[in-house]
Design an enzyme around this catalytic site. Sequence first.
Site, short mmCIF file in Angstrom:
data_model
loop_
_atom_site.label_atom_id
_atom_site.label_comp_id
_atom_site.label_asym_id
_atom_site.label_seq_id
_atom_site.Cartn_x
_atom_site.Cartn_y
_atom_site.Cartn_z
N ARG A 223 0.89 -1.10 0.12
CA ARG A 223 0.07 -0.02 -0.05
C ARG A 223 0.98 1.33 0.20
NH1 ARG A 223 -3.41 -3.01 -1.35
NH2 ARG A 223 -5.50 -3.37 -0.51
N HIS A 271 -1.89 1.22 -9.67
CA HIS A 271 -2.61 0.21 -8.81
C HIS A 271 -3.01 -1.01 -9.40
CE1 HIS A 271 -3.96 0.08 -4.36
NE2 HIS A 271 -3.99 -1.16 -4.89
#
Length: 308
Positions: A223, A271
């Site tokens: 993340r 992402h």
Amino acid sequence: MTLLYKADPVRGEQWKALFAERAPDIQWRAWPNLGDPQAIRYLAAWQAPDDLETLLPNLQVLFALSAGVDQLDLDRLPANLPVVRLLDPGITQGMCEYASFAVLSLHRDMLRYRQQQADKHWQAHRLLPASKRRVGVMGLGLQAQQILATLRPYGFALSGWARRRRCIAGVDCFAGDEQLPAFLGQCDILLCVLPLTEQTEGILDRQLFQHLPKGAALVNMGRGGHLVEEDLLQALASGQLSAAVLDVLREEPARPEHPFWRHPQILLTPHIAAMTQPESAFDVLLENIRRHQRGDPMLGQVDRKQGY
């Protein structure tokens, strides 16, 4: 029995068709069309709506449509509401593909060759055998173990680190804060696939980079909150790190002026390391619904204390 879906509407149509074909006993509703809120027992969502307890008074399970749950504020959810993450085999496959791409790109010096192409400069550089390249993975959960298994045939020297002791064939395993410096000291390429928790927030910082061999490279597939972005820029400028492949940022999408966009030593992707695919995820979600209906333990239920 009614399920409410709250995520990407395009993929929602795929989910809807799968439920209609293979689980017609479960009524499908898509946010924001709730119908009778009291009939909704299950919520499948990327992010939960506010005032969940008031909005859906009879909700029994929140199914996160992701492998991680850090996008959810667990403290704001009803304390007795089970939260279940999605153990989609398609996500694991995607993570393994991305890890292979990232590690091989760094191993074969592709960021340097990309810059040479832009500069119209033709020059070959020495190739280090894979057996001489040390690849370390932070986080040794199921996905990380699959990533290590995918990398093993290339012949890299593999190691892994986690909070708790693990034993993985062919992998030199380290555990706990006391062994973290030793682990880092033998990583030429470091992959982060940790869950984002209070303990791992900002773990990829200047202090950690100093423990890596000079010229090491970083892959962040976890993340954006794991990485202190300014510390990465400083490490690249000093030569402590040679390159980075980043699939996640603290702020997504990156603003136009973000320094990572044009940095020659950073490969940035939006992402996309893995995405939930209804075709591969449906059986997992349906099995957990059936488990809940039978009163059996669900797979992937989140430990609120650990955050994953």
